[in-house]
Design a protein around this motif. Structure first.
Motif, PDB file in Angstrom:
ATOM      1  N   GLN A 181       0.824  -1.205   0.000  1.00  0.00           N
ATOM      2  CA  GLN A 181       0.000   0.000   0.000  1.00  0.00           C
ATOM      3  C   GLN A 181       0.861   1.260   0.000  1.00  0.00           C
ATOM      4  OE1 GLN A 181      -0.050  -2.443   2.525  1.00  0.00           O
ATOM      5  NE2 GLN A 181      -2.102  -2.502   3.437  1.00  0.00           N
ATOM      6  N   GLY A 182       0.218   2.351  -0.392  1.00  0.00           N
ATOM      7  CA  GLY A 182       0.820   3.660  -0.212  1.00  0.00           C
ATOM      8  C   GLY A 182       0.544   4.151   1.198  1.00  0.00           C
ATOM      9  N   LEU A 183       1.494   4.880   1.762  1.00  0.00           N
ATOM     10  CA  LEU A 183       1.347   5.393   3.120  1.00  0.00           C
ATOM     11  C   LEU A 183       1.085   6.891   3.084  1.00  0.00           C
ATOM     12  CD1 LEU A 183       1.582   5.061   6.227  1.00  0.00           C
ATOM     13  CD2 LEU A 183       4.044   5.487   5.964  1.00  0.00           C
ATOM     14  N   GLY A 184       0.028   7.321   3.770  1.00  0.00           N
ATOM     15  CA  GLY A 184      -0.295   8.738   3.896  1.00  0.00           C
ATOM     16  C   GLY A 184      -0.719   9.051   5.314  1.00  0.00           C
ATOM     17  N   GLU A 185      -1.286  10.222   5.489  1.00  0.00           N
ATOM     18  CA  GLU A 185      -1.723  10.646   6.827  1.00  0.00           C
ATOM     19  C   GLU A 185      -3.078  11.320   6.724  1.00  0.00           C
ATOM     20  OE1 GLU A 185      -0.084  13.976   9.748  1.00  0.00           O
ATOM     21  OE2 GLU A 185       1.260  12.237   9.663  1.00  0.00           O
ATOM     22  N   LEU A 186      -3.983  10.944   7.628  1.00  0.00           N
ATOM     23  CA  LEU A 186      -5.303  11.563   7.680  1.00  0.00           C
ATOM     24  C   LEU A 186      -5.243  12.891   8.421  1.00  0.00           C
ATOM     25  CD1 LEU A 186      -7.393   8.374   8.569  1.00  0.00           C
ATOM     26  CD2 LEU A 186      -7.216   9.503   6.328  1.00  0.00           C
ATOM     27  N   ALA A 187      -6.293  13.661   8.310  1.00  0.00           N
ATOM     28  CA  ALA A 187      -6.329  14.975   8.940  1.00  0.00           C
ATOM     29  C   ALA A 187      -6.188  14.901  10.453  1.00  0.00           C
ATOM     30  CB  ALA A 187      -7.636  15.686   8.567  1.00  0.00           C
ATOM     31  N   ASP A 188      -6.589  13.765  11.059  1.00  0.00           N
ATOM     32  CA  ASP A 188      -6.482  13.625  12.509  1.00  0.00           C
ATOM     33  C   ASP A 188      -5.118  13.097  12.954  1.00  0.00           C
ATOM     34  OD1 ASP A 188      -6.566  10.950  11.821  1.00  0.00           O
ATOM     35  OD2 ASP A 188      -8.547  10.565  12.689  1.00  0.00           O
ATOM     36  N   GLY A 189      -4.179  12.942  11.996  1.00  0.00           N
ATOM     37  CA  GLY A 189      -2.825  12.513  12.328  1.00  0.00           C
ATOM     38  C   GLY A 189      -2.576  11.022  12.229  1.00  0.00           C
ATOM     39  N   ARG A 190      -3.631  10.235  12.015  1.00  0.00           N
ATOM     40  CA  ARG A 190      -3.437   8.792  11.908  1.00  0.00           C
ATOM     41  C   ARG A 190      -2.803   8.418  10.566  1.00  0.00           C
ATOM     42  NH1 ARG A 190      -8.956   6.006  12.382  1.00  0.00           N
ATOM     43  NH2 ARG A 190      -9.610   7.939  11.351  1.00  0.00           N
TER      44      ARG A 190
END
Length: 423
Positions: free
Chosen positions: A20-29
């Motif tokens: 998978q690609g790794l990103g970050e949600l708006a809540d920091g997760r």
């Protein structure tokens, strides 16, 4: 409103070993995203949420990466080969980077290496397992949708050798003709030799399953009753066997026999490249081959005598067939490697080709006690191989390390480490 809450816009930072690609949600997760490449900005659908991370599938790529291409199987590729979305050059580069990252995290210093791409991007798999799906249009072959327990109807896979999907669909046609329901079926496992001979095992949920004829596209077929209380397709009782379920392929000029239920490498041409490298660097009069499969490594590398340790009964049976045909003394030990520790000694090299879980802890401990002079460790999971090598590095040095793209268009990587005992 509920559907909208499950969507997010994410910038993808990197690829992770799972693919998978790794990103970050708006809540920091952290969020692990299928159908996404580094640098891309994507609108993603969240499919699993935990306290510290989430998983998602990119439904709209707002800013695509330069290496993104159209998947060969746009409707099905996430189920079996989720890296169809990038160029083959990019795939190989990312796999090499992932190997370097995994071993770096384990504090194992690797010598310089390149990833061997070899072989075909599609049409290389000699084994496929399909499930079944029933709807108003009848019975279909099926695969599980990525990130869910739901199924999707398919007609085959671009990764499979051609004879596999021909055979799978011929069995399907027979099941349709007999009006068999999807609820009475588990899966079908199909294997093909490099010359196109095909055998299959059909796993069913009914002990009184009707008798099937042997389709022309298969040389052998087994029908197993498999306990419906277990989700896995494992034999409970053999209901029917037709034709010949044994197949044969050549590796380095030597024939090896295996059958539909035994382990054999999925990508034969690329495995032969790795096997040739092992033989060239590690030919030995005597050898212990742990997790031996049907004996491909041990019988290719040893020149005088070899012990083949294999747990699976069907695979061990094929190892005996190959051992009897070999021009050396070969002993098959049908047990788990962790119960055959006495075969790891200081006097002869040892080879390992373990499952994805890597070496059993007791096997590593025994190696450190016995200190065999040389170790050949072929792995289908660089993460567990890095873990194991981290324990061995005090007593061994890496003489040679290589990575192979055994599984093109998927995130999976095979790695080979040849270790030499330190003086």
């Amino acid at each position: 409103m509920q559907a909208e809450r499950q969507l997010a816009t994410v910038r993808i930072r990197k690829l992770v070993p799972g693919g998978q690609g790794l990103g970050e949600l708006a809540d920091g997760r952290k969020v692990f995203v299928w159908n996404a490449l580094p640098g891309e900005l994507a609108r993603v659908r969240l499919i699993k949420q935990k306290h510290s991370f989430a998983e998602a599938i990119a439904e709209e790529v707002l800013e695509p990466a330069a290496e993104r291409i159209a998947p060969r199987e746009p409707a099905d590729y996430l189920a079996t080969s989720p890296w169809q979305l990038m160029t083959f050059t990019a795939e190989n580069e990312y796999k090499q980077l992932l190997v370097q990252e995994l071993f770096g995290q384990a504090n194992v210093a690797l010598p310089g290496f390149e990833l061997t791409a070899g072989g075909a991007q599609y049409g290389y798999r000699n084994k496929m397992e399909y499930s079944f799906w029933g709807d108003d249009d009848g019975l279909h072959l099926a695969l599980y949708r990525r990130g869910s327990h739901g199924k999707q109807a398919i007609t085959g896979s671009a990764l499979a050798l051609p004879g596999i999907d021909t055979a799978a669909n011929s069995v399907l046609a027979q099941l349709q003709k007999m009006q068999i329901r999807a609820g009475d079926l588990k899966t079908i496992v199909i294997r093909s030799s490099q010359k196109g001979a095909v055998a299959a095992s059909l796993f069913v949920k009914a002990a009184g399953f009707p008798i099937l004829p042997l389709p022309d596209s298969l040389q052998g077929l087994r029908v197993y009753y498999s306990n419906p209380k277990s989700p896995a397709s494992v034999p409970t009782k053999l209901l029917q066997e037709l034709g010949d379920c044994r197949l044969q392929d050549e590796l380095l000029g030597r024939p090896f026999v295996y059958d539909v239920d035994s382990f054999f490498q999925v990508n034969v041409p690329v495995f032969e490249l790795a096997l040739g490298r092992i033989k060239a660097r590690c030919a030995s009069a005597e050898l212990t081959d742990m997790y031996a499969g049907v004996g491909t490594i041990g019988l290719s590398v040893a020149t005088k005598a070899v012990e083949l340790v294999e747990l699976d009964p069907a695979t061990a049976a094929m190892a005996r067939v190959n051992a009897q045909a070999a021009a050396l003394t070969a002993t098959v030990v049908e047990t788990s490697s962790e119960k055959a520790l006495a075969y790891i000694t200081s006097g002869q090299p040892v080879s390992f080709d373990p499952p994805r879980a890597g070496l059993h802890d007791r096997v590593v401990t025994r190696v450190l006690e016995a200190l065999p002079p040389r170790i050949m460790y072929l792995s289908c999971n660089p993460a567990t191989q890095a873990r194991d090598l981290a324990r061995l590095m005090g007593a061994y040095r890496i003489d040679q390390f290589e990575a192979y793209n055994f599984f093109p268009r998927t995130p999976h990587i095979e790695t080979l480490a040849i270790l030499q005992r330190r003086d």
